[in-house]
Each structure stands twice: as C-alpha cells, then as structure tokens.
Motif scaffolding. Structure first.
Motif, PDB file in Angstrom:
ATOM      1  N   LEU A  82     -19.743  31.125  19.851  1.00  0.00           N
ATOM      2  CA  LEU A  82     -19.942  30.204  18.729  1.00  0.00           C
ATOM      3  C   LEU A  82     -21.192  30.567  17.913  1.00  0.00           C
ATOM      4  O   LEU A  82     -21.193  30.447  16.693  1.00  0.00           O
ATOM      5  CB  LEU A  82     -20.056  28.768  19.234  1.00  0.00           C
ATOM      6  CG  LEU A  82     -18.753  28.126  19.677  1.00  0.00           C
ATOM      7  CD1 LEU A  82     -18.989  26.716  20.152  1.00  0.00           C
ATOM      8  CD2 LEU A  82     -17.740  28.115  18.555  1.00  0.00           C
ATOM      9  N   GLU A  90     -23.809  25.007  25.312  1.00  0.00           N
ATOM     10  CA  GLU A  90     -24.351  25.092  26.666  1.00  0.00           C
ATOM     11  C   GLU A  90     -25.876  25.024  26.695  1.00  0.00           C
ATOM     12  O   GLU A  90     -26.470  25.225  27.756  1.00  0.00           O
ATOM     13  CB  GLU A  90     -23.909  26.403  27.320  1.00  0.00           C
ATOM     14  CG  GLU A  90     -22.401  26.615  27.349  1.00  0.00           C
ATOM     15  CD  GLU A  90     -21.730  25.783  28.431  1.00  0.00           C
ATOM     16  OE1 GLU A  90     -22.410  25.433  29.401  1.00  0.00           O
ATOM     17  OE2 GLU A  90     -20.540  25.469  28.277  1.00  0.00           O
ATOM     18  N   THR A 129     -26.237  13.441  19.125  1.00  0.00           N
ATOM     19  CA  THR A 129     -26.154  12.202  18.369  1.00  0.00           C
ATOM     20  C   THR A 129     -25.700  11.048  19.246  1.00  0.00           C
ATOM     21  O   THR A 129     -25.961   9.897  18.949  1.00  0.00           O
ATOM     22  CB  THR A 129     -25.171  12.347  17.205  1.00  0.00           C
ATOM     23  OG1 THR A 129     -23.960  12.884  17.706  1.00  0.00           O
ATOM     24  CG2 THR A 129     -25.740  13.239  16.143  1.00  0.00           C
ATOM     25  N   ARG A 130     -25.043  11.377  20.343  1.00  0.00           N
ATOM     26  CA  ARG A 130     -24.521  10.307  21.174  1.00  0.00           C
ATOM     27  C   ARG A 130     -25.611   9.678  22.038  1.00  0.00           C
ATOM     28  O   ARG A 130     -25.418   8.620  22.593  1.00  0.00           O
ATOM     29  CB  ARG A 130     -23.400  10.825  22.075  1.00  0.00           C
ATOM     30  CG  ARG A 130     -22.144  11.114  21.285  1.00  0.00           C
ATOM     31  CD  ARG A 130     -20.998  11.370  22.209  1.00  0.00           C
ATOM     32  NE  ARG A 130     -21.273  12.512  23.084  1.00  0.00           N
ATOM     33  CZ  ARG A 130     -20.466  12.878  24.057  1.00  0.00           C
ATOM     34  NH1 ARG A 130     -19.370  12.209  24.298  1.00  0.00           N
ATOM     35  NH2 ARG A 130     -20.751  13.917  24.797  1.00  0.00           N
ATOM     36  N   GLU A 137     -26.269   6.281  21.049  1.00  0.00           N
ATOM     37  CA  GLU A 137     -25.197   5.284  21.124  1.00  0.00           C
ATOM     38  C   GLU A 137     -25.129   4.721  22.535  1.00  0.00           C
ATOM     39  O   GLU A 137     -25.127   5.461  23.496  1.00  0.00           O
ATOM     40  CB  GLU A 137     -23.844   5.936  20.788  1.00  0.00           C
ATOM     41  CG  GLU A 137     -23.707   6.300  19.321  1.00  0.00           C
ATOM     42  CD  GLU A 137     -22.421   7.055  19.061  1.00  0.00           C
ATOM     43  OE1 GLU A 137     -21.501   6.958  19.896  1.00  0.00           O
ATOM     44  OE2 GLU A 137     -22.355   7.747  18.040  1.00  0.00           O
ATOM     45  N   VAL A 159     -20.124   3.474  25.978  1.00  0.00           N
ATOM     46  CA  VAL A 159     -19.335   4.155  26.992  1.00  0.00           C
ATOM     47  C   VAL A 159     -20.197   5.022  27.915  1.00  0.00           C
ATOM     48  O   VAL A 159     -21.059   5.752  27.468  1.00  0.00           O
ATOM     49  CB  VAL A 159     -18.280   5.044  26.296  1.00  0.00           C
ATOM     50  CG1 VAL A 159     -17.306   5.587  27.329  1.00  0.00           C
ATOM     51  CG2 VAL A 159     -17.571   4.249  25.235  1.00  0.00           C
ATOM     52  N   GLU A 160     -19.892   4.932  29.174  1.00  0.00           N
ATOM     53  CA  GLU A 160     -20.607   5.747  30.149  1.00  0.00           C
ATOM     54  C   GLU A 160     -20.171   7.192  29.992  1.00  0.00           C
ATOM     55  O   GLU A 160     -18.992   7.496  29.870  1.00  0.00           O
ATOM     56  CB  GLU A 160     -20.256   5.262  31.552  1.00  0.00           C
ATOM     57  CG  GLU A 160     -21.134   5.891  32.616  1.00  0.00           C
ATOM     58  CD  GLU A 160     -20.739   5.389  33.996  1.00  0.00           C
ATOM     59  OE1 GLU A 160     -20.827   6.168  34.934  1.00  0.00           O
ATOM     60  OE2 GLU A 160     -20.337   4.209  34.081  1.00  0.00           O
ATOM     61  N   GLU A 191     -19.709  11.146  31.030  1.00  0.00           N
ATOM     62  CA  GLU A 191     -19.502  11.935  32.239  1.00  0.00           C
ATOM     63  C   GLU A 191     -20.229  13.252  32.094  1.00  0.00           C
ATOM     64  O   GLU A 191     -20.212  13.863  31.031  1.00  0.00           O
ATOM     65  CB  GLU A 191     -18.007  12.190  32.402  1.00  0.00           C
ATOM     66  CG  GLU A 191     -17.666  12.819  33.712  1.00  0.00           C
ATOM     67  CD  GLU A 191     -16.236  13.316  33.719  1.00  0.00           C
ATOM     68  OE1 GLU A 191     -15.776  13.692  34.779  1.00  0.00           O
ATOM     69  OE2 GLU A 191     -15.611  13.339  32.640  1.00  0.00           O
ATOM     70  N   ARG A 199     -12.557   9.928  19.803  1.00  0.00           N
ATOM     71  CA  ARG A 199     -13.744  10.702  20.110  1.00  0.00           C
ATOM     72  C   ARG A 199     -14.162  10.562  21.570  1.00  0.00           C
ATOM     73  O   ARG A 199     -14.646  11.485  22.183  1.00  0.00           O
ATOM     74  CB  ARG A 199     -14.872  10.216  19.210  1.00  0.00           C
ATOM     75  CG  ARG A 199     -16.088  11.031  19.400  1.00  0.00           C
ATOM     76  CD  ARG A 199     -16.998  10.922  18.240  1.00  0.00           C
ATOM     77  NE  ARG A 199     -18.260  11.528  18.617  1.00  0.00           N
ATOM     78  CZ  ARG A 199     -19.226  11.778  17.772  1.00  0.00           C
ATOM     79  NH1 ARG A 199     -19.076  11.468  16.517  1.00  0.00           N
ATOM     80  NH2 ARG A 199     -20.337  12.338  18.182  1.00  0.00           N
ATOM     81  N   TRP A 208     -11.181  33.684  16.705  1.00  0.00           N
ATOM     82  CA  TRP A 208     -11.598  33.463  15.311  1.00  0.00           C
ATOM     83  C   TRP A 208     -12.258  34.691  14.708  1.00  0.00           C
ATOM     84  O   TRP A 208     -12.549  34.714  13.529  1.00  0.00           O
ATOM     85  CB  TRP A 208     -12.506  32.241  15.203  1.00  0.00           C
ATOM     86  CG  TRP A 208     -13.646  32.194  16.145  1.00  0.00           C
ATOM     87  CD1 TRP A 208     -14.803  32.904  16.031  1.00  0.00           C
ATOM     88  CD2 TRP A 208     -13.771  31.417  17.330  1.00  0.00           C
ATOM     89  NE1 TRP A 208     -15.630  32.607  17.073  1.00  0.00           N
ATOM     90  CE2 TRP A 208     -15.032  31.689  17.895  1.00  0.00           C
ATOM     91  CE3 TRP A 208     -12.935  30.502  17.981  1.00  0.00           C
ATOM     92  CZ2 TRP A 208     -15.479  31.100  19.065  1.00  0.00           C
ATOM     93  CZ3 TRP A 208     -13.394  29.917  19.140  1.00  0.00           C
ATOM     94  CH2 TRP A 208     -14.641  30.211  19.674  1.00  0.00           C
TER      95      TRP A 208
END
Lengths: 192, 532
Positions: A87, A134, A180-181, A184, A187-188, A190, B119, B214
């Motif tokens: 990536l 990662e 970004t989470r 928030e 939700v727990e 994992e 999401r 890609w």
C-alpha cells in the motif's frame, strides 16, 4: 482599446542620508552587536537564548509530529513488522518505494524480501505511513540521509530497520492522529 | 420477451431467464458471490436479494425466474438492510488478512463491504480457526478461514472439469472446503478455481505473494499455448509478464483457460535473445541490426540463386500479418526456396486443450504456407541438396525430434529467429531475435477459424518484430511491397484483400472477441465483460 487605468502610489524617494547608507549601516551594526552581547551573556550564565545548536555534536530534538526519513519498524525478534502489502508503494507520490514480497513459514506468511527506498526521491510527505495498515513504516526523526554518491541513495531493508522501542514517540503520535475510531466510544473493538 | 420494471425503469428481458443474469446483462449492479454465468445456480450466498412486488419476503434474484409484469426494487431499505446483514455475517469469521492476501484489490468481499457493507461489526466472539495455507494441489493453495462457502469451486470441479476434487466437508459452522485424502486438486484447469473464488481462499501458487494486482497493467490478448486461442488478459508490471487471466469469450473459452496455457508465459521474461548474433569461424558475437539484416539478405540471395538449395521453415507462432509478410518475402525474394510450417501436435481434451500446439497453425494454413513437405526438406538436408535453412522460429527442433541436431549441423547456412536461448541458437550461423506474443500486435486464427487480436503488453524497445525483419529482408532482396513499412493494421487489410475467407476481417471489426472466418464455427454472442 486601452486597459483599465490604475493609479500607482510611488513611495517617496529616499533622502540623501539614507541613500548613502551610513545610518543604515550603524543601525545594522547595533542589531548585530546587541545579539552578540546578549548571546555571550547567556552563554556565560549557562542559559543560552539562541536556537542554533552545535551540530553534529548536538542533535536537534524534534516534535513527534516531525516527518523525517521513513524507516521500517523492527520487532523485538529482529524481524520487520512489514508484511509487504504494497500500500505504501502504491500511495507514494514519487514512487520511491520498491517492495518484492515473499512467503515465510511464520504465522504471518508474507514478508518483504526486498524493501528499498530511494531517499533521493523521497519528499517526506508521510503518505506511506498513513497508508500502512500495520504501523510498519513510520516517519522517524532521522534526517541524516545525505550520500556522497551521485547515484545510490537507495536504502535497503537492513538500513531502514529501526527497533520499535526507538519509535514509540512517533507511533503514539500517529495513533492519535490517524486512528479516527479511537475517539468514538460505543462498539467494543476486536484486536486484529 | 418479458417486460419487467426495475427501480422504476421498464426493461425487456428474455423469457425464462433468471432475474440476476437479466439485470446484469442490462448493466445493473447487483452484488452476488455464488452466482457465476457458466455454473449452475447455488443460491447459497444470499447476497443478490431483491424486493419483488407481491412476494412476502425478499428473494434471491439468481434463482427467481422473470415473469411478465414483475416489479423489482434493488435499492429499497429492506434490500440495503439485508445486504448489511449478509456481509456482516460473512465477515464474522473472515480474517483481516487483506494486507497479506493476494486477492486484495480484486476481492468481492472487499468491494462489496466497501459499497454495501456497514463499517462496524457487532460480533465480540473470537473468529473461527480453520486451516490456513492448505496445499490442495500442485498449483493451488487454499485458506479455509477466508472461504465464504459460495461453492463456486465445488461446482466448477463437478460441472466443468467433472473431476470432483473439491467438496464441502462437515456441517453448519464447521463447514469447510477441502479435498479428499490423496486426491489433490490437480486437474488441467485447477487455477480456474482461484479465478472464480470471490475471496482469497483459493489462490494460484504461481502468482502467490508475487505482485499486487493494482500494479498490473492488463492488455487483452490471446493465449499462445495451443490453437484454441483462449482469450486472456496479460498482466504486466515491472516490465515483466506477471500472470495471464482468462477473459470471457463465449465463442471460445467461456471464462476458463487451462493451467498449462496460464503458466506458459514465463518464456517472455526469461533467457531472452535480444541482439542479433553471428557465428564466424566458430566464435559467436553480437552484431548490430543493420549488419545482421545485410548478412541475412546476402546469404539468402546467394542460396536463392541455386535452385532447391534453400528451405524456409515457417513458425506457426507468428501472427497472421507476419505470415503474410513472410509469404510476400518467399514469393518475391526467395522464389526457389521450399517452405513448410513446423506444426507440433500433442494431447488434447474435450474442454479447451487442442491437439495443434501452435497458436496460429490455422492462420498458416489459411495463408497457404502449409505444404506438407517438411519431411522432404529433412530428406533434402540429409542428402545435401538443401544447403541453407531459414527457420523463422525454433519449433522445428521439437518437430524433428532427436535427429534435429545432426540434420542442422549439416547445413552451410542456418538463419534462425529465436525468442529465447535454445539448442538451435548454438547451431545457427545467424540468430535474429524474435518477439513473443506479449510484445507485438497482430492476429492469430484459432483452430476453429476465429481470427482474434493480440496486442502489445510489453514494450520491446528498439527490437524489431519478426514481421519487420521479413519486411527489411524483402526490401533488401528487391521485392515490390505494397506498404511503406510493416504495420500490422495495414497488413491485415492486405490479408483481407488477398484471402477470401478473411474479407470481413479488419482490426476494428475484430474487436475484443474476434471474428469467425469459417463456416463450421457458429458465432455466439460475446459478452466482453469478464466474470471473475
């Protein structure tokens, strides 16, 4: 047809005294001298007031958000955290990253057989770090990347590996910046 | 035809067809995993659910026949919610392997999660642990954790190859894809299971951890592995061919291709001959293109002056355009030469693999280059009557078998076009580098007479194509040529003018799917869009 007429205000011509520069020279000397004596005084008291440092004897301390040379995170077992997903290679706007993946028998089956960064092309944008799923490539505080060869500022995997302990500050910074989470609740999550 | 309404738009669809293919044929997007146009309907993934007016619940569109007057909604809140649910359940046990998974980038689970999913997952249970890196066959590797049990691969093995190696074992939550003990997935089409796998559960070992999809530039082409002419996409990255993928053509290969053809691209990357080589007094050296062409023309001219001293062995791996140029070269420059095509034959099956192992044997036949005198040429060399041989490929080595070395050693002059290092290159007096199918434009005619385009996936740089070599030689031998240079598109026009069965053929008319030239092939509708 002539264009719109714009009236320009001319600044008054400098006086003869100014145009000789005598006053300006004295004024400049005064500024320099003031700094010289202030710094000398600060140095003698052991509390310097200047920002310059004695490089390379002293090293600059950068803020965690500083983007220096991109490096690979080396885990305590001496292996890279990178899984050669490609990536960063894709995200890199200047195509300075080259990765050849390969398979291992470790639990994570993929690793970079070759991981090269052409530092003479890198523009320290940090997109590789941002795209990394990662946390394996980070922008370090290292800046000494000059090379004496005109060709060959390509850094290989072994040159790029930095122990994870040395990168904690930056890793903490990017976790705050990119996850970004983290802010928030609800939700727990994992662990992946 | 039945008239149906989809999301308020009236559509006309064929009677008796199922809803999903009808919608897909109209270019509508309906997410689906288990449905594949060339396999039977399974209905196991529940992803293609739509709302049909008058039905009490949502229904899967892949197994609902169309009916006149049907009113369908593919975007209603119920449908969107159902997709959310299906994707969430599929992801409950799907590992977060994307960074190390070869399918990433062309994964239907990734794409649909992005487009139709939610999401966050709500499951807090640990993921199911199954076997990873299962060696199911010599060319395919299986990751059971990534599998979403769409059973496309199972249906492929039972319906297309009829070998039935793969099956779903156990029940319910324990279901997994596997092979039977001591029966590996080793059929000739095994990598097709990796193609149709919508996720990264089945992967080709050849492409495993090799290249991110890609980074691939894909060029539409034709497989050169045999005369069936399966339509392929040539994936190129880092100036090398990385893989071949089948491309849908219902008139030739549906959506399949054999493993042999798929893995037969390696010669494009390895041990290539790039510069012309000349042998003088036993020593081999590279010479420039101009000098090599001059040398070849001079030798051909000398040999051509004597009746029956020269023979030309035509390679059936050349494109139609190159064969036509070669025909011009023989007709105008080498009138005294004997010629024939070195055709190779091998095992065939009922599905795709054909006996004729050359990509363009049919094209050579259509252009009248097959004379059946290959054995006579061999006898002529044996007797010493034929002193010079111009081989436009290395095929004759395999066709003549063990006697090749002795036969070719007798020759005074051996000029060879070679793409790769080959025993023939060691014997040749002059070696001209050839280009592979991935480096040139042109057309191949498959065994059924279908003319299909190949296109340039790799840039050969300044290297001449075989056709350009023929053109340069013809020019040097004083032939009167109708075109100013060797241009495949122009040459195809010349072929259309000269060969009656090719009258309809032109680069434009061929398109992505090719054109039939023979009576025995019935043109089927071609859907250019490949189904993964």
């Amino acid at each position: 047809m002539p264009g719109r007429v714009v009236t320009v205000e001319r600044r008054p011509r400098p006086r003869a005294m100014d145009s000789l520069g005598a006053l300006a020279i004295l004024r400049g000397l005064a500024v320099t001298s003031r700094h010289f004596f202030r710094n000398l005084w600060g140095f003698l008291r052991g509390r310097p007031t200047i920002f310059t440092i004695n490089y390379p004897e002293e090293a600059q301390q950068f803020a965690p958000a500083f983007r220096g040379m991109p490096v690979l995170v080396e885990m305590p077992d001496g292996k890279e955290r990178c899984v050669a997903c490609g990536l960063c290679e894709w995200a890199c706007p200047v195509d300075c990253i080259t990765i050849y993946p390969a398979e291992t028998h470790d639990e994570v089956e993929r690793y970079p057989r070759v991981f090269d960064i052409d530092m003479s092309r890198c523009m320290f944008c940090g997109l590789c770090e941002e795209s990394c799923p990662e946390e394996a490539i980070v922008m370090s505080d290292r800046v000494a990347i000059a090379s004496t060869h005109w060709r060959g500022n390509v850094w290989h995997k072994q040159d790029l590996l930095v122990p994870v302990g040395d990168l904690e500050k930056r890793l903490g910074s990017i976790r705050r910046g990119y996850d970004t989470r983290a802010s928030e609740p609800a939700v727990e999550r994992e662990s992946a | 035809m039945a008239n149906i309404t989809v999301d308020g738009t009236p559509l006309e669809v064929p009677d008796g067809s199922m809803l999903l293919p009808a919608l897909l044929d109209h270019g509508l997007q309906v997410p689906h995993y288990c449905y594949h146009p060339k396999l039977s309907i399974d209905g196991s993934c529940r992803m293609c659910m739509v709302k049909v007016e008058g039905m009490p619940k949502l229904t899967i569109s892949c197994n609902t026949p169309v009916r006149d007057g049907m009113v369908i909604d593919t975007q209603s809140p119920e449908v969107v919610n159902a997709r959310h649910g299906v994707l969430e359940l599929l992801l409950v046990n799907h590992p977060l392997d994307c960074p190390i998974c070869d399918q990433a980038g062309e994964c239907y689970l990734q794409d649909y999660s992005f487009e139709y999913g939610t999401r966050e997952g709500q499951s807090t249970e640990p993921r199911r642990k199954l076997l990873k890196r299962v060696d199911v066959g010599p060319r395919v590797v299986l990751d059971q954790e990534r599998c979403i049990l769409c059973r496309r691969c199972v249906r492929f093995c039972s319906e297309i190859t009829e070998t039935r190696e793969l099956a779903v074992f156990n029940l319910g939550d324990e279901s997994r894809i596997d092979t039977f003990p001591d029966e590996p997935l080793a059929n000739d089409y095994s990598i097709c299971t990796a193609d149709i796998c919508p996720v990264g559960a089945l992967l080709s070992k050849d492409f495993h951890h090799k290249m991110r999809v890609w980074f691939l530039d894909e060029t539409e082409s034709v497989c050169p592995g045999c005369s069936n002419g399966c339509n392929v996409k040539v994936g190129v990255a880092r100036r090398e061919v990385q893989r071949l993928l089948p491309r849908r053509n219902d008139a030739v290969n549906d959506t399949w291709m054999c493993d042999h053809g798929r893995l037969g691209y390696r010669f494009v990357n390895e041990a290539r001959v790039r510069e012309p080589q000349v042998r003088r007094d036993g020593a081999v050296g590279e010479i420039g293109w101009e000098a090599a062409l001059d040398e070849a023309a001079a030798r051909l001219k000398t040999l051509g002056a004597a009746e029956g001293a020269l023979a030309v062995i035509v390679s059936p791996h050349l494109t139609n355009e190159e064969l036509f140029m070669l025909r011009e070269l023989i007709a105008q420059g080498l009138q005294t030469a004997r010629f024939d095509v070195a055709l190779q034959f091998g095992a065939a099956d009922e599905l795709l693999i054909k006996e004729d192992k050359a990509a363009n044997g049919r094209g050579a036949r259509d252009l009248g280059l097959v004379t059946g005198t290959l054995e006579e040429i061999a006898a002529g060399i044996e007797a010493g009557a034929i002193r010079g041989l111009y081989a436009t490929g290395t095929d004759l080595w395999e066709v003549w078998g063990p006697r090749s070395a002795a036969l070719l050693a007798r020759l005074e002059t051996l000029i060879v076009h070679a793409t790769n290092a080959h025993p023939i290159v060691e014997l040749a007096h002059l070696v001209l580098p050839g280009l592979t199918f991935a480096e040139k434009r042109g057309t191949f005619t498959n065994v059924a007479g279908r003319v299909q385009r190949i296109d340039r996936a790799l840039d050969p740089g300044s290297q001449l194509s075989d056709g350009e070599i023929f053109f340069a030689l013809a020019h040097r031998l004083g032939a009167k040529l109708s075109t100013p240079r060797f241009d495949p598109t122009l040459m195809l026009q010349e072929i259309a003018r000269a060969v009656p069965t090719y009258a309809q053929v032109s680069w434009q008319a061929l398109g992505g799917g090719g054109l039939p030239t023979a009576e025995r092939e019935v043109a089927a509708p071609v859907n250019a869009e490949a189904e993964g």
